[in-house]
Write a protein that holds these residues in place. Structure first.
Motif, PDB file in Angstrom:
ATOM      1  N   PHE A  85      17.383  -8.934  48.644  1.00  0.00           N
ATOM      2  CA  PHE A  85      16.162  -9.718  48.791  1.00  0.00           C
ATOM      3  C   PHE A  85      16.019 -10.238  50.220  1.00  0.00           C
ATOM      4  N   ALA A  86      17.126 -10.654  50.813  1.00  0.00           N
ATOM      5  CA  ALA A  86      17.081 -11.158  52.189  1.00  0.00           C
ATOM      6  C   ALA A  86      16.664 -10.059  53.162  1.00  0.00           C
ATOM      7  N   ILE A  87      17.159  -8.854  52.947  1.00  0.00           N
ATOM      8  CA  ILE A  87      16.773  -7.731  53.806  1.00  0.00           C
ATOM      9  C   ILE A  87      15.285  -7.437  53.645  1.00  0.00           C
ATOM     10  N   ILE A  88      14.831  -7.411  52.413  1.00  0.00           N
ATOM     11  CA  ILE A  88      13.409  -7.138  52.151  1.00  0.00           C
ATOM     12  C   ILE A  88      12.550  -8.253  52.739  1.00  0.00           C
ATOM     13  N   ASN A 117      27.380 -11.476  55.925  1.00  0.00           N
ATOM     14  CA  ASN A 117      28.363 -12.415  55.362  1.00  0.00           C
ATOM     15  C   ASN A 117      28.317 -12.405  53.844  1.00  0.00           C
ATOM     16  N   ARG A 118      27.110 -12.383  53.292  1.00  0.00           N
ATOM     17  CA  ARG A 118      26.946 -12.336  51.831  1.00  0.00           C
ATOM     18  C   ARG A 118      27.531 -11.042  51.271  1.00  0.00           C
ATOM     19  N   LEU A 119      27.293  -9.931  51.957  1.00  0.00           N
ATOM     20  CA  LEU A 119      27.825  -8.642  51.499  1.00  0.00           C
ATOM     21  C   LEU A 119      29.353  -8.604  51.579  1.00  0.00           C
ATOM     22  N   ARG A 120      29.903  -9.217  52.612  1.00  0.00           N
ATOM     23  CA  ARG A 120      31.369  -9.269  52.721  1.00  0.00           C
ATOM     24  C   ARG A 120      31.974 -10.108  51.596  1.00  0.00           C
ATOM     25  N   ARG A 121      31.309 -11.220  51.259  1.00  0.00           N
ATOM     26  CA  ARG A 121      31.785 -12.024  50.127  1.00  0.00           C
ATOM     27  C   ARG A 121      31.701 -11.221  48.837  1.00  0.00           C
ATOM     28  N   ALA A 122      30.604 -10.486  48.665  1.00  0.00           N
ATOM     29  CA  ALA A 122      30.443  -9.658  47.470  1.00  0.00           C
ATOM     30  C   ALA A 122      31.523  -8.583  47.410  1.00  0.00           C
ATOM     31  N   ASP A 147      19.070 -12.090  62.064  1.00  0.00           N
ATOM     32  CA  ASP A 147      18.652 -12.212  60.663  1.00  0.00           C
ATOM     33  C   ASP A 147      19.679 -11.598  59.721  1.00  0.00           C
ATOM     34  N   MET A 148      20.366 -10.577  60.187  1.00  0.00           N
ATOM     35  CA  MET A 148      21.282  -9.850  59.315  1.00  0.00           C
ATOM     36  C   MET A 148      22.666 -10.480  59.223  1.00  0.00           C
ATOM     37  N   LEU A 172      24.766  -9.297  45.611  1.00  0.00           N
ATOM     38  CA  LEU A 172      24.115  -8.077  46.098  1.00  0.00           C
ATOM     39  C   LEU A 172      22.600  -8.181  46.013  1.00  0.00           C
ATOM     40  N   ASP A 173      22.113  -8.755  44.899  1.00  0.00           N
ATOM     41  CA  ASP A 173      20.672  -8.943  44.760  1.00  0.00           C
ATOM     42  C   ASP A 173      20.136  -9.834  45.874  1.00  0.00           C
TER      43      ASP A 173
END
Length: 85
Positions: A54-57, A13-18, A7-8, A49-50
């Motif tokens: 949200f994905a983590i939550i 990947n999103r965090l690395r792009r950010a 799931d992570m 980041l948002d």
């Protein structure tokens, strides 16, 4: 934090792009680029980041919500959560 690595992966990947976008924002400021471009890129970082948060939550809440609605998938849960923002 007990999060499923599968799931992570998209979250990471999103965090690395950010992270790359944030590096670009810093570089843009250092280079004296125009405010509109800087703010546009900063907004993209903030959004990324948002979405990661949200994905983590959503992933964490999924276990709880699945008890009430077993048919709800992660994408639907994330969409439901994002509708609150």
């Amino acid at each position: 934090m007990d999060l499923d690595p599968t799931d992570m992966k998209p979250v990471l990947n999103r965090l690395r792009r950010a992270q790359g976008q944030l590096t670009a924002v810093i570089r843009m400021i250092d280079e004296g680029q125009d405010c509109t471009s800087v703010v546009t890129q900063l907004a993209a970082v903030s959004s990324a980041l948002d979405r990661a948060g949200f994905a983590i939550i959503a992933s964490t809440l999924e276990k709880c919500v699945k008890q009430d609605d077993p048919e709800l998938d992660k994408a639907q849960l994330e969409k439901l959560f994002l509708s609150l923002a």
